[in-house]
Design an enzyme around this catalytic site. Structure first.
Site, PDB file in Angstrom:
ATOM      1  N   ASP A 164       9.334   3.244   2.078  1.00  0.00           N
ATOM      2  CA  ASP A 164       8.115   3.991   2.386  1.00  0.00           C
ATOM      3  C   ASP A 164       7.842   3.834   3.878  1.00  0.00           C
ATOM      4  OD1 ASP A 164       5.577   4.942   2.858  1.00  0.00           O
ATOM      5  OD2 ASP A 164       4.663   4.031   1.081  1.00  0.00           O
ATOM      6  N   LYS A 196       2.412  11.350   7.238  1.00  0.00           N
ATOM      7  CA  LYS A 196       1.637  11.079   8.459  1.00  0.00           C
ATOM      8  C   LYS A 196       2.219  11.766   9.706  1.00  0.00           C
ATOM      9  CE  LYS A 196      -1.014   7.257   6.756  1.00  0.00           C
ATOM     10  NZ  LYS A 196      -0.705   6.126   5.916  1.00  0.00           N
ATOM     11  N   PHE A 223       0.865  -1.189   0.000  1.00  0.00           N
ATOM     12  CA  PHE A 223       0.000   0.000   0.000  1.00  0.00           C
ATOM     13  C   PHE A 223       0.898   1.234   0.000  1.00  0.00           C
ATOM     14  CE2 PHE A 223      -2.221   3.639   1.633  1.00  0.00           C
ATOM     15  CZ  PHE A 223      -3.396   3.607   0.895  1.00  0.00           C
TER      16      PHE A 223
END
Ligand SMILES: *Cc1c(COP(=O)(O)O)cnc(C)c1O
Length: 425
Positions: free
Chosen positions: A233, A274, A146
């Site tokens: 990531d 985030k 993802f």
């Protein structure tokens, strides 16, 4: 006073149902306030937040230092675009690059934009530095990845829901099994046009799928061997969530960047988002050294909001909080406690199959099929008992509270979770 001040949960849900696109399926709880590990709904009921906005709120809801930095800057200057300099961006870039140990930072806003940026940098590096023939660059990605929701990113997803009828898809990606070094090496050996390997240190959305301890380190070695960029990531795993500053730091629990750890699989390109803002503001970034980042020249990439002074101030405050409040160590310690407590429960459980994760990024796997409603029903019951969590992939429940959690509160949460689970045995 606006009508918003007196809205009920049912009214708020009905408004979204009628006027909002139905691209999410939320738990039916309407939140209006947050502080630390807690959120409150519009009726005043308090919950432990065990999702933390997919790990964006690592520093806890409405952290006063982060909100303070945001308020102060918002009253001075919010946006100049990059057509002009602002007095914050350079300071932020200096702070963040030394914090994570890279030469340069490229600022963006959302995680998906930062992933897109990393892909563009990687491809450009491949043509201009590695000498891959034009249009031929391939990036290796993992099964069940993802990385966000843009057309390019969903092109290499294998989630049918995320992909179907959004084609035609962007070419240039090869998929290998996650946590499978042999598959990675075979693809690297076979394919001379590989530019990069894009990977999550733990697959969060796939259900907190946690690879072998040496996976990232060995994958990085393979990337070195084949002259391929190792792109991590860390949008969900980074910034103390897994008990280290970055998940690629392995077992190192220092509060800042360090080069010494033999467990550190240093990425060539690091992607953050985030918790880079503690959930206060959309802030993402790509970090790399000069030899890679310098392939991007003026006019070749950008973002109107990327690098704005509010984002810079918010990110600096968010990163300071992580260090000053020892959030990595806290996540490590409490994560061990959480898994130990859950394992005690699982020994005699028919409904929970296992707990896995690192630091405070954990999940339990429910003994039921992926298309069953058991995990959803458990989350609904947890909500009734004052704890918010969300199923991922049907039968998996992720537990990721803010890292400002304390031992006492965590044990209270374990009580809530185990009592709720008992009703489903
Ligand atoms: C959340 C997430 C993204 C996308 O971030 P957005 O801000 O939602 O675009 C990308 N990669 C990983 C690993 C994520 O968890």
């Amino acid at each position: 006073m606006s009508v918003i001040d007196t809205i009920t949960s049912n009214e708020a849900i009905a408004l979204e149902e009628k006027y909002g696109a139905h691209n999410y399926h939320p738990l039916p709880v309407v939140l209006e306030r947050g502080e630390g590990v807690y959120v409150w709904d519009v009726e005043g009921k308090r919950y432990f937040d065990f999702l933390s906005a997919y790990s964006a709120v690592n520093q806890g809801h409405c952290h006063p230092r982060i909100v303070g930095a945001m308020n102060e800057q918002a009253q001075k200057l919010t946006l100049t675009s990059r057509a002009f300099y602002n007095d914050v961006l350079g300071q932020y870039e200096k702070y963040a690059t030394s914090y994570f140990g890279f030469d340069k930072l490229l600022p963006m806003n959302t995680g998906a934009e930062a992933v897109e940026t990393a892909i563009k940098i990687c491809r450009k590096w491949a043509y201009e530095k590695k000498g891959i023939p034009e249009e031929k660059a391939q990036i290796i990605v993992c099964e069940n990845n993802f990385h966000g929701r843009t057309t390019t990113i969903i092109s290499f997803s294998n989630d049918e829901g995320a992909r179907k009828n959004f084609g035609p898809y962007t070419p240039g990606f090869v998929k290998v099994a996650y946590d499978d070094l042999q598959a990675l090496e075979e693809t690297l050996k076979e394919n001379k046009n590989v530019a990069g390997f894009l990977v999550e240190p733990i697959q969060g959305e796939a259900g907190v799928y946690t690879p072998a301890d040496d996976y990232m380190l060995k994958a990085k070695e393979l990337c070195n061997k084949y002259d391929v960029l190792f792109i991590a990531d860390e949008i969900q795993t980074g910034i103390a969530r897994t008990g280290a500053l970055l998940a690629v730091c392995g077992s190192c629990s220092c509060e800042g960047h360090c080069e010494r750890q033999e467990t550190y699989s240093r990425p060539d390109i690091l992607i953050l988002g985030k918790a880079l803002s503690g959930g206060a503001y959309p802030v993402s970034a790509v970090l790399a050294d000069n030899a890679i980042m310098n392939v991007i020249k003026p006019g070749q990439h950008g973002s109107t909001f990327g690098g704005n002074p509010v984002a810079g101030k918010v990110a600096m405050a968010a990163l300071e909080v992580v260090k000053d409040e020892h959030l990595a160590q806290n996540a490590r310690k409490l994560g061990e406690l959480f898994r130990a407590e859950m394992n005690k429960y699982i020994e005699n459980s028919g409904i929970v199959h296992l707990v896995r994760g690192r630091g405070l990024l954990n999940a339990i796997v429910i003994n039921d099929t992926e298309d069953s409603s058991t995990a959803w029903d458990i989350c609904m019951a947890l909500k009734e008992h004052g704890l918010l969590a969300k199923p991922t992939h049907g039968n998996i429940i992720r537990f990721a509270p803010p890292l400002v959690m304390t031992k006492d509160k965590l044990l209270q949460c374990v009580q809530i979770i185990t009592r709720t689970l008992k009703d489903f045995e």
